[in-house]
Design an enzyme around this catalytic site. Structure first.
Site, short mmCIF file in Angstrom:
data_model
loop_
_atom_site.label_atom_id
_atom_site.label_comp_id
_atom_site.label_asym_id
_atom_site.label_seq_id
_atom_site.Cartn_x
_atom_site.Cartn_y
_atom_site.Cartn_z
N ARG A 239 0.86 -1.18 0.00
CA ARG A 239 0.00 0.00 0.00
C ARG A 239 0.89 1.24 0.00
NH1 ARG A 239 -3.37 -2.86 -1.38
NH2 ARG A 239 -5.47 -3.23 -0.57
N GLU A 268 -4.13 7.37 -4.99
CA GLU A 268 -4.35 6.69 -6.28
C GLU A 268 -5.65 7.15 -6.90
OE1 GLU A 268 -4.05 2.46 -5.60
OE2 GLU A 268 -2.00 2.63 -4.86
N HIS A 287 -1.11 -0.07 -9.74
CA HIS A 287 -1.73 -1.00 -8.79
C HIS A 287 -2.26 -2.25 -9.51
CE1 HIS A 287 -3.69 -1.12 -4.54
NE2 HIS A 287 -3.41 -2.35 -4.96
C1 GLV Z 1 -4.75 -5.31 -3.70
O1 GLV Z 1 -4.05 -4.39 -3.52
C2 GLV Z 1 -5.29 -6.12 -2.68
O2 GLV Z 1 -5.17 -5.76 -1.50
O3 GLV Z 1 -5.88 -7.15 -3.01
#
Ligand code: GLV
Ligand code: GLV
Length: 320
Positions: A239, A268, A287
């Protein structure tokens, strides 16, 4: 009457068909635009179940307007977008999607490590910009991966899957984790460091793979970057809030770190004007850590199955 489920983003038809066999569904019908919070607040009033994404803020305010809600199923392994305490207070079950994305995310993490170390994106841009004038002894030289030392912060499922990949590259693997994992250590040949500041100076690569909480905000900041080798590469596929982006910008632009790879950002989508995007030694991805077709379908199916289970009076499959 069938229970009502609100889905916060357009999902593939196979998942919708699966859910429709059990519940009445309503969905925000856009694929690449999150549902506005006002609309979600309105829709959740009638919902017994919620299938949400990491882009949805499931907070106290939202839950206080959800008198029927029994489950919020996040289509992600991370669930920092959900106020779990507020949900628990209302006896709303929260589920995530662990396990199904482990190998895909480990693949992507290793790919990002390789791309940053070997300057792949920068080299591709260099070629396409017409700058390739001749084979040149030291131009675009990067860092070796084979035999180097990898530091993994967070030895959960994804950390372990990453370590398995690194073994194939004959890496020395060290790790830092809240608790020591002796069995994993033995199986994968890892060295544990209680103190992060003892570990960072020995690493050629540092990958952070811990769940984000507010206590871990900027877990990797100036002090941690200063403790790393100047030739080191930092990778974040967990994250964005775990890494202080301003400190990272300084470290990368002053040569304090060799390179970095980010699949996640503090905000984001990242602003296209962000100074980070001007750095040639930073590889940036939008991401996509879990973004294989098969894995995304498994994540959506698991979220759907959690909802079906709970709304038919069964225990959830993967409660947080
Ligand atoms: C993606 O970032 C997730 O947490 O699945
Ligand atoms: C953590 O979320 C993991 O799956 O390792």
């Amino acid at each position: 009457m069938r229970p009502a489920v609100y889905i916060t983003r357009k999902l593939p038809d196979s998942i919708l068909q699966h859910l429709s066999g059990h519940v009445h569904i309503k969905m925000w019908d856009k694929e690449n635009e999150p549902v506005p919070q006002e609309i979600l607040q309105e829709e959740i009033r009638e919902a017994d179940g919620l299938l949400c994404l990491l882009t949805d803020q499931v907070d106290e305010k939202l839950l206080s307007g959800a008198p029927h809600l029994k489950i919020a199923a996040n289509m992600a392994v991370g669930y920092n977008n959900i106020d779990v305490a507020a949900a628990a207070k209302r006896r709303i079950i929260v589920t995530n999607a662990p396990g199904v994305l482990t190998e895909t995310t480990a693949d992507l993490t290793f790919a990002l490590l390789m791309a940053a170390a070997q300057r792949l994106v920068e080299s591709s841009d260099f070629l396409r910009a017409g700058n390739w004038s001749a084979w040149t002894p030291m131009e675009l030289t990067g860092q070796d991966i084979y035999g180097a030392t990898l530091g993994i912060i967070g030895m959960g499922r994804i950390g372990q899957a990453l370590a398995r990949r690194a073994k194939g590259f004959n890496m020395r693997i060290v790790y830092h984790n809240r608790s020591r994992k002796p069995e994993v250590e033995k199986e994968l040949g890892l060295d544990f460091y209680t103190d992060l500041y003892d570990m960072l100076p020995v690493c050629d690569y540092v990958c952070i793979l811990v769940p984000y909480t507010s206590e871990l905000h900027h877990f990797i900041g100036e002090k941690e970057m200063n403790a790393m080798k100047q030739t080191a590469v930092l990778i974040n596929t967990a994250r964005g809030g775990l890494v202080d982006e301003e400190a990272l910008f300084t470290a990368l632009s002053t040569g304090k770190l060799f390179a970095a790879g980010l699949d996640v950002f503090e905000k984001e989508p990242v602003n296209p004007d962000s100074p980070l995007l001007s750095l040639s030694n930073l590889v940036t991805l939008p991401h996509i850590g879990s973004a294989s077709r098969a894995t995304r379908l498994k994540m959506a199916k698991l979220a759907a199955d959690n909802i079906i289970a709970v709304l038919s009076g069964k225990p959830p499959l993967t409660p947080v």
